[in-house]
Design a protein around this motif. Structure first.
Motif, PDB file in Angstrom:
ATOM      1  N   ALA A  39       0.824  -1.222   0.000  1.00  0.00           N
ATOM      2  CA  ALA A  39       0.000   0.000   0.000  1.00  0.00           C
ATOM      3  C   ALA A  39       0.854   1.266   0.000  1.00  0.00           C
ATOM      4  N   VAL A  40       2.015   1.227   0.627  1.00  0.00           N
ATOM      5  CA  VAL A  40       2.839   2.442   0.738  1.00  0.00           C
ATOM      6  C   VAL A  40       4.019   2.464  -0.228  1.00  0.00           C
ATOM      7  N   CYS A  41       4.258   1.382  -0.941  1.00  0.00           N
ATOM      8  CA  CYS A  41       5.485   1.277  -1.735  1.00  0.00           C
ATOM      9  C   CYS A  41       5.614   2.336  -2.827  1.00  0.00           C
ATOM     10  N   ARG A  42       4.535   2.932  -3.250  1.00  0.00           N
ATOM     11  CA  ARG A  42       4.611   3.924  -4.318  1.00  0.00           C
ATOM     12  C   ARG A  42       4.687   5.364  -3.803  1.00  0.00           C
ATOM     13  N   LEU A  43       4.695   5.527  -2.502  1.00  0.00           N
ATOM     14  CA  LEU A  43       4.731   6.874  -1.924  1.00  0.00           C
ATOM     15  C   LEU A  43       5.921   7.720  -2.411  1.00  0.00           C
ATOM     16  N   PRO A  44       7.122   7.160  -2.580  1.00  0.00           N
ATOM     17  CA  PRO A  44       8.209   8.017  -3.076  1.00  0.00           C
ATOM     18  C   PRO A  44       7.917   8.686  -4.415  1.00  0.00           C
ATOM     19  N   ASP A  45       7.041   8.104  -5.221  1.00  0.00           N
ATOM     20  CA  ASP A  45       6.716   8.713  -6.509  1.00  0.00           C
ATOM     21  C   ASP A  45       5.723   9.857  -6.391  1.00  0.00           C
ATOM     22  N   THR A  99       7.273  -1.829   8.998  1.00  0.00           N
ATOM     23  CA  THR A  99       6.626  -2.298   7.774  1.00  0.00           C
ATOM     24  C   THR A  99       6.577  -1.193   6.729  1.00  0.00           C
ATOM     25  N   VAL A 100       6.222   0.001   7.141  1.00  0.00           N
ATOM     26  CA  VAL A 100       6.184   1.146   6.225  1.00  0.00           C
ATOM     27  C   VAL A 100       7.590   1.436   5.710  1.00  0.00           C
ATOM     28  N   PHE A 101       8.572   1.393   6.588  1.00  0.00           N
ATOM     29  CA  PHE A 101       9.960   1.616   6.178  1.00  0.00           C
ATOM     30  C   PHE A 101      10.376   0.613   5.100  1.00  0.00           C
ATOM     31  N   LEU A 102      10.070  -0.661   5.322  1.00  0.00           N
ATOM     32  CA  LEU A 102      10.424  -1.693   4.348  1.00  0.00           C
ATOM     33  C   LEU A 102       9.676  -1.506   3.031  1.00  0.00           C
ATOM     34  N   GLY A 103       8.412  -1.088   3.095  1.00  0.00           N
ATOM     35  CA  GLY A 103       7.654  -0.815   1.877  1.00  0.00           C
ATOM     36  C   GLY A 103       8.293   0.295   1.056  1.00  0.00           C
TER      37      GLY A 103
END
Length: 173
Positions: A39-45, A99-103
């Motif tokens: 769910a959070v993996c695309r946040l950097p974009d 978990t968020v950090f790893l995502g």
């Protein structure tokens, strides 16, 4: 616009691959953690949405991932500690933050797989280190590579879940 969704799928697959060992160890909890990471993996974009924010710049660093995770820990702890049930609020908040950090880290890993040159290379430790981090294995828009990451991530998650179930049931797979 078909290729745009493939980028998303590649990032989702990278998150699933990275989180698979946690699914194997924690079972259903690990699977839930994997879904949060996806769910959070695309946040950097998010940098695509703001012209003043360079793509693969500040949001593609360890510092961004750490800051977001810290905010999640703080917010999670504040929320969990006021619930009318007795929960290990700090432990759960730390688990959520990790978990968020790893995502977010999975996003950096996926971007590092790409050919990215010049401003398209990630610099995960900027400003402490200006050195780019890239493996240059695939183009970011490679439909094959993005599909392979997604399918591989789903397979790893499935295998990891089977391993966790076999530990609980004692059935050797």
């Amino acid at each position: 616009m078909k290729f745009v969704s493939m980028y998303k799928n590649g990032h989702r697959g990278a998150a699933l691959v990275l989180m698979a060992p946690l699914t194997a160890v924690f079972g259903v909890l690990g699977l839930g953690m994997s879904m949060v990471a996806v769910a959070v993996c695309r946040l950097p974009d998010i940098d695509h949405d703001y012209a003043w924010l360079a793509h693969r710049g500040p949001t593609h660093t360890i510092w961004f991932a750490t800051g977001v995770a810290a905010l999640v820990v703080a917010g999670g702890y504040a929320w969990l500690s006021v619930l009318p049930v007795n929960l290990p609020a700090l432990l759960l908040a730390l688990l959520l933050g990790a978990t968020v950090f790893l995502g977010l880290l999975s996003h950096l890993f996926a971007d590092a797989l790409t050919v990215g040159r010049g401003t398209h290379a990630i610099r995960p430790f900027h400003p402490l280190s200006p050195h780019p981090c890239r493996l240059g294995l695939v183009r970011a828009d490679s439909e094959f590579a993005n599909t392979l990451l997604l399918v591989g991530g789903m397979l790893f998650q499935g295998l990891a879940f089977v391993v966790s179930v076999s530990k609980v049931t004692g059935v050797v797979v």
